[in-house]
Design a protein around this motif. Structure first.
Motif, PDB file in Angstrom:
ATOM      1  N   LEU A   1       0.944  -1.140  -0.188  1.00  0.00           N
ATOM      2  CA  LEU A   1       0.219   0.082   0.113  1.00  0.00           C
ATOM      3  C   LEU A   1       0.941   1.310   0.069  1.00  0.00           C
ATOM      4  N   LEU A   2       1.804   1.346   0.938  1.00  0.00           N
ATOM      5  CA  LEU A   2       2.841   2.367   0.934  1.00  0.00           C
ATOM      6  C   LEU A   2       3.572   2.534  -0.548  1.00  0.00           C
ATOM      7  N   ALA A   3       4.084   1.667  -1.178  1.00  0.00           N
ATOM      8  CA  ALA A   3       4.595   1.356  -2.547  1.00  0.00           C
ATOM      9  C   ALA A   3       3.575   2.167  -3.524  1.00  0.00           C
ATOM     10  N   PHE A   4       2.440   1.543  -3.500  1.00  0.00           N
ATOM     11  CA  PHE A   4       1.524   1.898  -4.385  1.00  0.00           C
ATOM     12  C   PHE A   4       1.003   3.271  -4.568  1.00  0.00           C
ATOM     13  N   ILE A   5       0.707   3.703  -3.203  1.00  0.00           N
ATOM     14  CA  ILE A   5       0.353   5.139  -2.978  1.00  0.00           C
ATOM     15  C   ILE A   5       1.391   6.406  -3.535  1.00  0.00           C
ATOM     16  N   SER A   6       2.869   5.957  -2.924  1.00  0.00           N
ATOM     17  CA  SER A   6       3.854   6.637  -3.244  1.00  0.00           C
ATOM     18  C   SER A   6       3.884   6.596  -4.964  1.00  0.00           C
ATOM     19  N   LEU A   7       4.023   5.605  -5.695  1.00  0.00           N
ATOM     20  CA  LEU A   7       4.147   5.607  -7.019  1.00  0.00           C
ATOM     21  C   LEU A   7       2.991   6.403  -7.728  1.00  0.00           C
ATOM     22  N   PHE A   8       1.634   6.166  -7.103  1.00  0.00           N
ATOM     23  CA  PHE A   8       0.601   6.651  -7.829  1.00  0.00           C
ATOM     24  C   PHE A   8       0.888   8.284  -7.719  1.00  0.00           C
ATOM     25  N   GLY A   9       1.254   8.698  -6.428  1.00  0.00           N
ATOM     26  CA  GLY A   9       1.387  10.132  -6.260  1.00  0.00           C
ATOM     27  C   GLY A   9       2.475  10.764  -7.130  1.00  0.00           C
ATOM     28  N   PHE A  10       3.547   9.903  -7.460  1.00  0.00           N
ATOM     29  CA  PHE A  10       4.720  10.420  -8.325  1.00  0.00           C
ATOM     30  C   PHE A  10       3.796  10.495  -9.768  1.00  0.00           C
ATOM     31  N   LEU A  11       3.063   9.653 -10.167  1.00  0.00           N
ATOM     32  CA  LEU A  11       2.551   9.640 -11.563  1.00  0.00           C
ATOM     33  C   LEU A  11       1.631  10.933 -11.583  1.00  0.00           C
ATOM     34  N   ILE A  12       0.980  11.407 -10.656  1.00  0.00           N
ATOM     35  CA  ILE A  12      -0.036  12.411 -10.685  1.00  0.00           C
ATOM     36  C   ILE A  12       0.665  13.586 -10.810  1.00  0.00           C
ATOM     37  N   ALA A  13       1.821  13.765  -9.804  1.00  0.00           N
ATOM     38  CA  ALA A  13       2.855  14.674 -10.051  1.00  0.00           C
ATOM     39  C   ALA A  13       3.374  15.119 -11.165  1.00  0.00           C
ATOM     40  N   ARG A  14       4.011  13.912 -11.793  1.00  0.00           N
ATOM     41  CA  ARG A  14       4.645  14.030 -13.216  1.00  0.00           C
ATOM     42  C   ARG A  14       3.471  14.519 -14.412  1.00  0.00           C
ATOM     43  N   GLU A  15       2.325  13.830 -14.090  1.00  0.00           N
ATOM     44  CA  GLU A  15       1.381  14.452 -15.107  1.00  0.00           C
ATOM     45  C   GLU A  15       1.017  15.623 -15.127  1.00  0.00           C
ATOM     46  N   ASN A  16       0.642  16.269 -13.665  1.00  0.00           N
ATOM     47  CA  ASN A  16       0.609  17.765 -13.677  1.00  0.00           C
ATOM     48  C   ASN A  16       1.785  18.519 -14.114  1.00  0.00           C
ATOM     49  N   LEU A  17       3.015  18.232 -13.762  1.00  0.00           N
ATOM     50  CA  LEU A  17       4.229  18.904 -14.330  1.00  0.00           C
ATOM     51  C   LEU A  17       3.997  19.076 -15.999  1.00  0.00           C
ATOM     52  N   ARG A  18       3.910  17.901 -16.506  1.00  0.00           N
ATOM     53  CA  ARG A  18       3.753  18.018 -17.833  1.00  0.00           C
ATOM     54  C   ARG A  18       2.688  18.772 -18.577  1.00  0.00           C
ATOM     55  N   GLY A  19       1.655  18.799 -17.932  1.00  0.00           N
ATOM     56  CA  GLY A  19       0.400  19.706 -18.294  1.00  0.00           C
ATOM     57  C   GLY A  19       1.019  21.077 -18.016  1.00  0.00           C
ATOM     58  N   MET A  20       1.580  21.551 -16.856  1.00  0.00           N
ATOM     59  CA  MET A  20       1.885  22.801 -16.815  1.00  0.00           C
ATOM     60  C   MET A  20       2.836  23.261 -17.834  1.00  0.00           C
ATOM     61  N   LYS A  21       3.610  22.447 -18.200  1.00  0.00           N
ATOM     62  CA  LYS A  21       4.697  22.761 -19.424  1.00  0.00           C
ATOM     63  C   LYS A  21       3.858  23.224 -20.612  1.00  0.00           C
ATOM     64  N   LYS A  22       2.900  22.506 -21.073  1.00  0.00           N
ATOM     65  CA  LYS A  22       2.186  22.414 -22.237  1.00  0.00           C
ATOM     66  C   LYS A  22       1.336  23.867 -21.859  1.00  0.00           C
ATOM     67  N   THR A  23       0.311  23.834 -21.146  1.00  0.00           N
ATOM     68  CA  THR A  23      -0.715  24.710 -21.081  1.00  0.00           C
ATOM     69  C   THR A  23      -0.312  26.148 -20.617  1.00  0.00           C
ATOM     70  N   ARG A  24       0.724  26.150 -19.629  1.00  0.00           N
ATOM     71  CA  ARG A  24       1.065  27.214 -18.959  1.00  0.00           C
ATOM     72  C   ARG A  24       2.588  27.623 -18.720  1.00  0.00           C
ATOM     73  N   PRO A  25       3.204  27.624 -20.186  1.00  0.00           N
ATOM     74  CA  PRO A  25       4.643  27.899 -20.125  1.00  0.00           C
ATOM     75  C   PRO A  25       5.207  28.863 -19.479  1.00  0.00           C
ATOM     76  N   GLU A  26       4.314  29.909 -19.347  1.00  0.00           N
ATOM     77  CA  GLU A  26       4.880  31.269 -18.557  1.00  0.00           C
ATOM     78  C   GLU A  26       5.078  30.941 -16.918  1.00  0.00           C
ATOM     79  N   GLN A  27       4.211  30.096 -16.530  1.00  0.00           N
ATOM     80  CA  GLN A  27       4.416  29.493 -15.103  1.00  0.00           C
ATOM     81  C   GLN A  27       5.549  28.701 -14.719  1.00  0.00           C
ATOM     82  N   TRP A  28       5.696  27.909 -15.927  1.00  0.00           N
ATOM     83  CA  TRP A  28       6.723  26.841 -15.770  1.00  0.00           C
ATOM     84  C   TRP A  28       8.048  27.411 -15.936  1.00  0.00           C
ATOM     85  N   GLU A  29       8.209  28.431 -16.608  1.00  0.00           N
ATOM     86  CA  GLU A  29       9.558  29.017 -17.072  1.00  0.00           C
ATOM     87  C   GLU A  29      10.574  29.385 -15.557  1.00  0.00           C
TER      88      GLU A  29
END
Length: 416
Positions: A368-396
């Motif tokens: 459970l600890l590993a699954f929650i940690s990995l899933f949290g990593f995926l969510i954070a990575r996906e949000n980061l990618r979304g920020m690069k594409k949709t809000r480049p001025e905030q990402w800079e």
């Protein structure tokens, strides 16, 4: 995706990265499974001791006076008075947690050898015992159940060794308590020997005074009214002796009372002594008129009242001497009796199954600890990618910051 599809987005993210999750979980879980099966099995032996009884010698008495009243230290059951809201189970729990008991069990069960501390102990006993107690307490616990029972738990790699140590713990507790009981009974015998000698001395003095009176005034044959008066005076004198005895026991620290209580009983005894002296002279006393209601004024002479006082002394001391002697004999018998005060409800025995490691719980927690940690990593990575594409001025600004951090922690040498 829209806010209405947010839950589906999580499911989509999970299925999209399914192979990443599977590989990462396998990398984590396979070593975890191997490690859990390599862990040594441990067995916990549970023992339950019934609540200790109050071991006061209530059957003993001195002239009708209970020994727990006559020698106040019996009220504590183990030779002392207990603080407020403290039970005998609490006292026994403190003994079970004591350093003396732990060291006795450590030395009597070869616990030092089982922990590889023998060399340390041989070179420096205090240090060896210190580390042995640390390891012993890691595997040992004791508590009082809501019903007042004592619960003892000891864990070891060998179930039969855990049984042996648990038996040694109970035997040590029984030995300590037996020593306390024997010491208490020895004090009881000494106390009663002194009281018996005092009672015999008072009886001898009362007999001598009565003989002197009879030699001077001759034999007297009291009537029924005078005998009732003598019995009442004897009862008052007995109450007077009880008050003085209780007060002296508190003053000497034998009884668990307070100094104010001793002072109050001493004052009551003094008042009672004045009443006794007035009644022995034939003078009526307020509050004690019933003792002399059957006597008409001037019915008895001064000599008869003097005889009544001496006869009351004799009756009182005779009862005290007989009761003290009987109580002394009972105390001697109790002292010689073998002391076994510990009653075991659940004796130490093989637990039947290991208590540690709980592999299923360990594996579930790690998964459970590993699954929650990995899933949290995926969510954070996906949000980061979304920020690069949709809000480049905030990402800079973040990109520049990460570049600076990367240069700060980089150990690669720059080429000329």
């Amino acid at each position: 995706m829209s806010e209405e599809r947010r839950p589906l987005w999580y499911l989509y993210l999970l299925l999209k990265n399914r192979w990443f999750l599977i590989k990462a979980l396998l990398i984590i879980m396979i070593p975890t499974v191997v490690v859990t099966f390599m862990l040594k099995k441990k067995y916990t032996v549970v023992s339950v001791i019934m609540p200790p009884e109050d071991q006061s010698a209530s059957g003993l008495s001195i002239a009708g006076l209970g020994l727990s009243e006559f020698a106040g230290y019996f009220s504590g059951g183990m030779g002392f008075s207990l603080p407020l809201m403290t039970t005998m189970s609490d006292v026994f729990e403190e003994i079970l947690k004591s350093r003396s008991l732990a060291e006795h069990v450590i030395l009597s069960t070869a616990f030092i050898d089982s922990t590889d501390l023998r060399n340390v102990y041989d070179q420096n006993k205090p240090v060896g015992l210190y580390w042995a107690r640390m390891k012993f307490n890691d595997n040992y616990s004791t508590s009082v159940t809501p019903s007042g029972f004592l619960r003892i738990e000891f864990t070891a790699g060998n179930p039969w060794y855990a049984v042996e140590v648990s038996e040694s713990i109970i035997a040590s507790l029984d030995s300590i308590n037996s020593e306390i009981n024997v010491s208490r009974l020895e004090q009881t015998t000494d106390f009663l020997e002194t009281r018996n000698d005092n009672a015999d001395s008072l009886l001898s003095l009362a007999i001598l005074n009565l003989q002197i009176f009879e030699d001077e005034h001759g034999m007297m044959n009291p009537d029924q009214e005078l005998m009732v008066f003598i019995d009442n005076i004897a009862a008052l004198k007995r109450e007077y002796i009880i008050l003085l005895t209780d007060a002296s026991a508190i003053r000497a620290g034998i009884s668990g009372g307070y100094s104010s209580t001793a002072l109050l009983e001493e004052r009551r005894a003094q008042e009672l002594l004045e009443v006794i002296r007035m009644l022995e002279t034939g003078n009526p006393v307020e509050g004690y008129e019933d003792i002399m209601t059957s006597m008409s004024p001037g019915q008895y002479s001064t000599v008869q009242y003097e005889y009544a006082g001496l006869r009351a002394d004799y009756e009182m001391t005779l009862r005290m001497s007989a009761g003290a002697n009987l109580s002394l004999q009972q105390a001697i018998v109790a002292e010689g009796r073998e002391q076994h005060s510990i009653r075991v409800l659940d004796p130490p025995s093989h637990p039947g199954w290991k208590s540690k490691p709980k592999r299923i719980i360990i594996l579930l927690e790690v998964f459970l600890l590993a699954f929650i940690s990995l899933f949290g990593f995926l969510i954070a990575r996906e949000n980061l990618r979304g920020m690069k594409k949709t809000r480049p001025e905030q990402w800079e600004p973040w990109r520049k910051l990460f570049e600076e951090i990367r240069r700060d922690i980089s150990f690669r040498r720059k080429r000329p």
